[in-house]
Design an enzyme around this catalytic site. Structure first.
Site, PDB file in Angstrom:
ATOM      1  N   ASP A  60     -50.402  65.582  -6.061  1.00  0.00           N
ATOM      2  CA  ASP A  60     -49.484  65.348  -4.945  1.00  0.00           C
ATOM      3  C   ASP A  60     -49.243  66.616  -4.118  1.00  0.00           C
ATOM      4  O   ASP A  60     -49.071  67.703  -4.670  1.00  0.00           O
ATOM      5  CB  ASP A  60     -48.134  64.860  -5.468  1.00  0.00           C
ATOM      6  CG  ASP A  60     -48.224  63.543  -6.226  1.00  0.00           C
ATOM      7  OD1 ASP A  60     -49.235  63.325  -6.921  1.00  0.00           O
ATOM      8  OD2 ASP A  60     -47.268  62.748  -6.142  1.00  0.00           O
ATOM      9  N   HIS A  62     -47.258  66.029  -0.793  1.00  0.00           N
ATOM     10  CA  HIS A  62     -45.968  65.587  -0.244  1.00  0.00           C
ATOM     11  C   HIS A  62     -45.436  66.465   0.887  1.00  0.00           C
ATOM     12  O   HIS A  62     -44.289  66.912   0.862  1.00  0.00           O
ATOM     13  CB  HIS A  62     -44.929  65.477  -1.357  1.00  0.00           C
ATOM     14  CG  HIS A  62     -45.009  64.193  -2.131  1.00  0.00           C
ATOM     15  ND1 HIS A  62     -44.909  62.956  -1.529  1.00  0.00           N
ATOM     16  CD2 HIS A  62     -45.197  63.956  -3.461  1.00  0.00           C
ATOM     17  CE1 HIS A  62     -45.020  62.015  -2.447  1.00  0.00           C
ATOM     18  NE2 HIS A  62     -45.209  62.592  -3.630  1.00  0.00           N
ATOM     19  N   ASP A  88     -50.816  60.970  -2.106  1.00  0.00           N
ATOM     20  CA  ASP A  88     -49.445  61.393  -1.815  1.00  0.00           C
ATOM     21  C   ASP A  88     -49.435  62.677  -0.993  1.00  0.00           C
ATOM     22  O   ASP A  88     -48.943  63.721  -1.419  1.00  0.00           O
ATOM     23  CB  ASP A  88     -48.617  61.537  -3.098  1.00  0.00           C
ATOM     24  CG  ASP A  88     -48.078  60.200  -3.585  1.00  0.00           C
ATOM     25  OD1 ASP A  88     -48.563  59.154  -3.102  1.00  0.00           O
ATOM     26  OD2 ASP A  88     -47.187  60.192  -4.453  1.00  0.00           O
ATOM     27  N   ASN A 120     -49.637  56.200  -3.722  1.00  0.00           N
ATOM     28  CA  ASN A 120     -48.713  55.113  -3.414  1.00  0.00           C
ATOM     29  C   ASN A 120     -47.888  55.387  -2.156  1.00  0.00           C
ATOM     30  O   ASN A 120     -47.352  54.458  -1.543  1.00  0.00           O
ATOM     31  CB  ASN A 120     -47.795  54.828  -4.604  1.00  0.00           C
ATOM     32  CG  ASN A 120     -46.944  56.013  -4.993  1.00  0.00           C
ATOM     33  OD1 ASN A 120     -47.465  57.083  -5.294  1.00  0.00           O
ATOM     34  ND2 ASN A 120     -45.633  55.849  -5.000  1.00  0.00           N
ATOM     35  N   HIS A 121     -47.809  56.643  -1.718  1.00  0.00           N
ATOM     36  CA  HIS A 121     -47.077  56.952  -0.485  1.00  0.00           C
ATOM     37  C   HIS A 121     -47.931  56.785   0.768  1.00  0.00           C
ATOM     38  O   HIS A 121     -47.397  56.887   1.879  1.00  0.00           O
ATOM     39  CB  HIS A 121     -46.496  58.361  -0.547  1.00  0.00           C
ATOM     40  CG  HIS A 121     -45.238  58.433  -1.353  1.00  0.00           C
ATOM     41  ND1 HIS A 121     -43.979  58.490  -0.805  1.00  0.00           N
ATOM     42  CD2 HIS A 121     -45.048  58.426  -2.698  1.00  0.00           C
ATOM     43  CE1 HIS A 121     -43.070  58.531  -1.758  1.00  0.00           C
ATOM     44  NE2 HIS A 121     -43.695  58.496  -2.919  1.00  0.00           N
ATOM     45  N   HIS A 169     -54.800  58.078  -8.544  1.00  0.00           N
ATOM     46  CA  HIS A 169     -53.467  58.630  -8.304  1.00  0.00           C
ATOM     47  C   HIS A 169     -52.498  58.309  -9.434  1.00  0.00           C
ATOM     48  O   HIS A 169     -51.801  59.189  -9.941  1.00  0.00           O
ATOM     49  CB  HIS A 169     -52.888  58.117  -6.984  1.00  0.00           C
ATOM     50  CG  HIS A 169     -51.506  58.639  -6.732  1.00  0.00           C
ATOM     51  ND1 HIS A 169     -51.273  59.942  -6.361  1.00  0.00           N
ATOM     52  CD2 HIS A 169     -50.277  58.046  -6.841  1.00  0.00           C
ATOM     53  CE1 HIS A 169     -49.971  60.135  -6.240  1.00  0.00           C
ATOM     54  NE2 HIS A 169     -49.343  59.002  -6.525  1.00  0.00           N
ATOM     55  N   HIS A 244     -49.158  61.736  -9.502  1.00  0.00           N
ATOM     56  CA  HIS A 244     -48.080  60.741  -9.447  1.00  0.00           C
ATOM     57  C   HIS A 244     -46.770  61.163 -10.103  1.00  0.00           C
ATOM     58  O   HIS A 244     -45.734  60.584  -9.811  1.00  0.00           O
ATOM     59  CB  HIS A 244     -48.589  59.438 -10.076  1.00  0.00           C
ATOM     60  CG  HIS A 244     -47.781  58.210  -9.788  1.00  0.00           C
ATOM     61  ND1 HIS A 244     -47.246  57.923  -8.552  1.00  0.00           N
ATOM     62  CD2 HIS A 244     -47.424  57.159 -10.584  1.00  0.00           C
ATOM     63  CE1 HIS A 244     -46.617  56.767  -8.607  1.00  0.00           C
ATOM     64  NE2 HIS A 244     -46.697  56.296  -9.832  1.00  0.00           N
TER      65      HIS A 244
END
EC number: 3.1.3.16
Length: 314
Positions: A60, A62, A88, A120-121, A169, A244
């Site tokens: 990730d 982010h 992500d 998932n984002h 992920h 994740h």
């Protein structure tokens, strides 16, 4: 819409990699063209990527753009190093736009050396809530956000490295009986509420109970070390790599070192004080870890000496 020239792509990369905490000044029309060109590249690559080492595997990000640049400084800027990101890219952090634009620009520039999986984002229903939508709306338009989410719907969801390392992920799925099922997932698609694709992006590890369990996120499942062992054995694999979940040291083993979680956003959300990790896979599938320490505290980058062979003897 006009295709980006090599010069234009290079200019995008140069501007983004030259930022020092400030926001980029890329015009919306240029970003729109970058999105469309990225989509044209990824739509011709399969949902299950088959890659060769060497490659650096990142978890990730982010929207922590400054930390993304630190990763490239530590591990090598493309094309000096190959990369596989596990998803992500947006939400939470302050610079999702810069993050996703640089990743897309490198994908267009080096399509066979730079790879992006879906997290998932990378879904409209999630990133509309957790920051990406608001950032794009504030800095540009809702139309541009729609263009990004449409492109996310084409991203691959899993990768095999050297035919022995499985990457995604989130985690495994009770519905996954054959890896080619992944390639049969039709695109473009949003992330469904259940099934193989949902689980690959949402599933979590189960440290306490056996088998498949309830996921506290309210979606998908948890899975234990026996499921990992059986999955690797069934498909003649040696290791599973996923992201994740925040892990304190940037990486964390599970299932007798048959699975590793990699998380690449140090000091996640400015409050977790975790390190970020990158897993470096050599040509002979020896795995080592580069650790990105929280810059507010340590002002440095360290390389972890913990190396993990993935050959048959281990």
């Amino acid at each position: 819409m006009a295709v980006l020239t090599t010069h234009e792509i290079d200019c995008i990369i140069k501007e983004l990699t030259s930022l020092n905490g400030s926001e980029c000044t890329l015009k919306e029309e240029l970003i729109e063209r970058l999105i469309q060109q990225t989509r044209e590249v990824i739509k011709w690559q399969p949902m299950l990527l088959e890659l060769q080492a060497p490659v650096n595997i990142c978890g990730d990000i982010h929207g922590q753009f400054t930390d993304l640049l630190r990763i490239f400084k530590a591990c090598g800027f493309p094309p000096k190093a190959n990369y596989l990101f596990l998803g992500d890219y947006v939400d939470r952090g302050k610079q999702s736009l810069e993050t996703i634009c640089l990743l897309f620009a490198y994908k267009v520039k080096y399509p066979l050396n730079f790879f992006l999986l879906r997290g998932n984002h990378e879904s409209a229903s999630i990133n509309k809530i957790y920051g990406f939508y608001d950032e794009i709306k504030r800095r540009h338009t809702v139309r541009l956000w729609h263009s990004f989410t449409d492109c996310f719907n084409w991203l691959p969801v899993a990768a095999l490295v050297g035919e022995r390392i499985f990457c995604c992920h989130g985690g495994l799925s009770p519905s996954l009986r054959n890896l080619q099922q992944i390639n049969h997932i039709q695109r473009p698609t949003d992330i469904p509420d259940e099934g193989i694709m949902c689980d690959l992006l949402w599933a979590d590890l189960n440290h306490t109970t056996k088998g498949w369990g309830h996921n506290d996120r309210g979606v998908s499942f948890t899975f234990d070390k026996v499921i990992v062992r059986d999955f690797l054995k069934a498909f003649d694999l040696q290791l599973m790599v996923r992201a994740h979940e925040v892990v304190e040291d940037g990486y964390e083993f599970f299932a007798n070192r048959q699975l590793v979680t990699v998380f690449s956003a140090p000091n996640y959300c400015g409050m977790m004080n975790n390190a970020g990790g990158v897993m470096s896979v050599s040509t002979d599938l020896i795995c080592s870890f580069v650790i990105i320490l929280p810059c507010h505290k340590y002002k440095m980058i360290a390389t972890d000496a913990n190396q993990m062979p993935t050959n048959e003897e281990e």
